[in-house]
Write a protein that holds these residues in place. Structure first.
Motif, mmCIF file in Angstrom:
data_model
loop_
_atom_site.group_PDB
_atom_site.id
_atom_site.type_symbol
_atom_site.label_atom_id
_atom_site.label_comp_id
_atom_site.label_asym_id
_atom_site.label_seq_id
_atom_site.Cartn_x
_atom_site.Cartn_y
_atom_site.Cartn_z
ATOM 1 N N THR A 51 0.879 -1.106 -0.148
ATOM 2 C CA THR A 51 0.123 -0.077 -0.174
ATOM 3 C C THR A 51 0.986 1.249 0.081
ATOM 4 O O THR A 51 1.711 1.405 0.893
ATOM 5 N N LEU A 52 0.781 2.074 -0.858
ATOM 6 C CA LEU A 52 1.563 3.250 -1.133
ATOM 7 C C LEU A 52 0.985 4.303 -0.298
ATOM 8 O O LEU A 52 -0.188 4.448 -0.117
ATOM 9 N N PRO A 53 1.869 5.412 -0.085
ATOM 10 C CA PRO A 53 1.182 6.338 0.927
ATOM 11 C C PRO A 53 -0.023 7.265 -0.100
ATOM 12 O O PRO A 53 -0.042 7.301 -1.019
ATOM 13 N N GLY A 54 -0.890 7.736 0.856
ATOM 14 C CA GLY A 54 -2.138 8.451 0.313
ATOM 15 C C GLY A 54 -3.226 7.688 -0.140
ATOM 16 O O GLY A 54 -4.064 8.125 -0.839
ATOM 17 N N ARG A 55 -3.235 6.537 0.431
ATOM 18 C CA ARG A 55 -4.362 5.570 0.326
ATOM 19 C C ARG A 55 -4.686 4.490 1.217
ATOM 20 O O ARG A 55 -3.891 4.075 1.780
ATOM 21 N N HIS A 56 -5.916 3.988 1.191
ATOM 22 C CA HIS A 56 -6.362 3.158 2.274
ATOM 23 C C HIS A 56 -6.154 3.595 3.561
ATOM 24 O O HIS A 56 -6.291 4.574 4.091
ATOM 25 N N ASN A 57 -5.420 2.519 4.148
ATOM 26 C CA ASN A 57 -5.194 2.824 5.588
ATOM 27 C C ASN A 57 -3.825 4.108 5.684
ATOM 28 O O ASN A 57 -3.659 4.316 6.978
ATOM 29 N N ARG A 58 -3.325 4.301 4.603
ATOM 30 C CA ARG A 58 -2.306 5.270 4.672
ATOM 31 C C ARG A 58 -2.881 6.758 4.044
ATOM 32 O O ARG A 58 -2.157 7.395 3.473
ATOM 33 N N ARG A 59 -4.141 6.877 4.106
ATOM 34 C CA ARG A 59 -4.971 8.020 3.197
ATOM 35 C C ARG A 59 -4.247 9.528 3.595
ATOM 36 O O ARG A 59 -4.297 10.500 2.944
ATOM 37 N N GLU A 60 -4.036 9.522 5.012
ATOM 38 C CA GLU A 60 -3.421 10.665 5.536
ATOM 39 C C GLU A 60 -2.399 11.013 4.968
ATOM 40 O O GLU A 60 -1.692 12.300 5.543
ATOM 41 N N GLU A 61 -1.505 10.166 4.729
ATOM 42 C CA GLU A 61 -0.203 10.288 4.326
ATOM 43 C C GLU A 61 0.019 11.152 2.821
ATOM 44 O O GLU A 61 -0.626 11.047 1.985
ATOM 45 N N GLN A 62 0.906 11.902 2.880
ATOM 46 C CA GLN A 62 1.447 12.471 1.420
ATOM 47 C C GLN A 62 1.766 11.730 0.368
ATOM 48 O O GLN A 62 2.507 10.708 0.803
ATOM 49 N N THR A 63 1.088 11.781 -0.792
ATOM 50 C CA THR A 63 1.520 10.863 -1.907
ATOM 51 C C THR A 63 2.641 11.393 -2.456
ATOM 52 O O THR A 63 2.997 12.618 -2.314
ATOM 53 N N HIS A 64 3.186 10.412 -3.156
ATOM 54 C CA HIS A 64 4.554 10.715 -3.942
ATOM 55 C C HIS A 64 4.346 11.186 -5.472
ATOM 56 O O HIS A 64 3.147 10.935 -5.697
ATOM 57 N N GLU A 65 4.934 12.373 -5.640
ATOM 58 C CA GLU A 65 4.689 12.695 -7.204
ATOM 59 C C GLU A 65 5.932 12.469 -8.237
ATOM 60 O O GLU A 65 5.949 12.514 -9.485
ATOM 61 N N ASN A 66 6.961 11.951 -7.629
ATOM 62 C CA ASN A 66 8.127 11.694 -8.582
ATOM 63 C C ASN A 66 8.685 10.049 -8.303
ATOM 64 O O ASN A 66 8.540 9.717 -7.055
ATOM 65 N N PHE A 67 8.947 9.420 -9.327
ATOM 66 C CA PHE A 67 9.274 8.323 -9.170
ATOM 67 C C PHE A 67 10.374 7.811 -8.143
ATOM 68 O O PHE A 67 10.251 6.823 -7.455
ATOM 69 N N TRP A 68 11.746 8.492 -8.307
ATOM 70 C CA TRP A 68 12.842 8.148 -7.273
ATOM 71 C C TRP A 68 12.526 7.972 -5.976
ATOM 72 O O TRP A 68 13.212 7.027 -5.227
ATOM 73 N N PRO A 69 12.234 9.224 -5.502
ATOM 74 C CA PRO A 69 12.007 9.356 -4.111
ATOM 75 C C PRO A 69 10.746 8.254 -3.527
ATOM 76 O O PRO A 69 11.035 7.745 -2.668
ATOM 77 N N LEU A 70 9.909 7.826 -4.280
ATOM 78 C CA LEU A 70 9.160 6.709 -4.064
ATOM 79 C C LEU A 70 9.801 5.370 -3.895
ATOM 80 O O LEU A 70 9.517 4.758 -3.158
ATOM 81 N N LEU A 71 10.530 5.229 -4.933
ATOM 82 C CA LEU A 71 11.415 3.870 -4.888
ATOM 83 C C LEU A 71 12.314 3.707 -3.711
ATOM 84 O O LEU A 71 12.307 2.816 -3.153
ATOM 85 N N ASP A 72 12.929 4.830 -3.359
ATOM 86 C CA ASP A 72 13.759 5.055 -2.188
ATOM 87 C C ASP A 72 12.880 4.770 -0.932
ATOM 88 O O ASP A 72 13.508 3.719 -0.138
ATOM 89 N N ALA A 73 11.677 5.255 -0.741
ATOM 90 C CA ALA A 73 10.960 4.939 0.286
ATOM 91 C C ALA A 73 10.469 3.280 0.493
ATOM 92 O O ALA A 73 10.690 2.755 1.366
ATOM 93 N N LEU A 74 10.028 2.911 -0.742
ATOM 94 C CA LEU A 74 9.510 1.672 -0.899
ATOM 95 C C LEU A 74 10.659 0.391 -0.593
ATOM 96 O O LEU A 74 10.864 -0.497 0.124
ATOM 97 N N HIS A 75 11.832 0.749 -1.256
ATOM 98 C CA HIS A 75 13.264 0.033 -0.889
ATOM 99 C C HIS A 75 13.470 -0.253 0.523
ATOM 100 O O HIS A 75 13.967 -1.304 0.979
ATOM 101 N N GLU A 76 13.427 1.063 1.033
ATOM 102 C CA GLU A 76 13.787 0.945 2.553
ATOM 103 C C GLU A 76 12.698 0.167 3.456
ATOM 104 O O GLU A 76 13.201 -0.575 4.442
ATOM 105 N N ALA A 77 11.356 0.453 2.960
ATOM 106 C CA ALA A 77 10.304 -0.534 3.702
ATOM 107 C C ALA A 77 10.528 -1.994 3.469
ATOM 108 O O ALA A 77 10.309 -2.646 4.414
#
Length: 256
Positions: A51-77
């Motif tokens: 589940t990426l930020p900004g939807r479902h149980n994470r809907r209060e979190e800021q969505t990503h709008e750029n590919f590489w920062p989202l990949l960084d966060a997913l990689h760490e998780a």
């Protein structure tokens, strides 16, 4: 091991499974696209949908709008959640983009890396790439477009509250997908690709054939009747095919 439970559904993998499978969703969506996979996969494989930020149980979190920062966060998780078991990725559309680059990064770093990757509804060459203008199209046009693709259950389109949740995440994900430029990179692990025979987002007839050049261990392309969301009606066939190859790949690795 620190936990990033909010990224994964279910939070904990099955303790009885010998292989873990991270499932990455299409633009605007979350775990729901893989809702049937747990019951379709063999018990040896434990699926966890991302589940990426900004939807479902994470809907209060800021969505990503750029590919590489989202990949960084997913990689760490993912790194924070791994245990000693082998694991694999499967992604559809934007999820395939993320799964592919995540596998590349993990192999480059020389640490844990996936045993296998499944690519569905996307190829680095010959597939629709959203533009900034498309991500900002008026809501009626955007809704009409996703209706034609069959992106979400029919009841979503007549429910203003559900649309209010879906549309912002979809816009952000379109920007994420459009932010990615292919650089010709590949992986060393086995890779299998899947697609719908009449996918309107496949702009070149041979788009999926490009996967053969992205790994020395390509397991081929499977095509099914249907459009971009063929995966909804062919989940049983896709899971059976992917699971069979994943189990065999892990067994061969263990034996070598």
């Amino acid at each position: 091991m620190s936990r990033e439970g909010h990224w994964f559904h279910p939070v904990d993998p099955s303790p009885d499974a010998s292989i873990r499978l991270f499932l990455l969703p299409h633009a605007g969506s979350g775990a729901i696209i893989y809702r049937d996979w747990e019951s379709l996969l063999p018990p040896d494989i434990s699926p966890q949908a991302v589940t990426l930020p900004g939807r479902h149980n994470r809907r209060e979190e800021q969505t990503h709008e750029n590919f590489w920062p989202l990949l960084d966060a997913l990689h760490e998780a993912v790194l924070n959640d791994l245990d000693e078991r082998p694991f694999a990725f499967f992604g559809h559309c934007l999820g395939a983009q993320l799964a592919f680059r995540l596998a590349i990064r993990m192999e480059e770093e020389g640490g844990p890396a996936p045993a296998m990757v499944g690519m569905s509804g996307w190829s680095p060459v010959g597939f629709f790439k959203p533009t900034e203008e498309q991500s900002r199209m008026p809501e009626p046009e955007l809704i009409e477009w996703i209706k034609k693709l069959g992106s979400f259950p029919a009841e979503v389109y007549d429910n203003p509250e559900m649309l209010a949740l879906v549309v912002p995440a979809l816009r952000s994900d379109l920007r994420v997908a459009g932010d990615y430029d292919d650089d010709g990179a590949g992986v060393t692990c086995p890779l299998a690709s899947y697609g719908g025979r009449s996918d309107p987002l496949q702009e070149a007839p041979d788009a999926m054939s490009h996967w053969a050049g992205r790994t020395p261990a390509y397991l081929g392309h499977n095509e099914y009747e249907g459009g971009h969301f063929y995966i909804d009606t062919h989940a049983q066939a896709v899971t059976a095919h992917f699971a069979h190859r994943l189990l065999r790949t892990v067994a061969n690795t263990a034996a070598s």
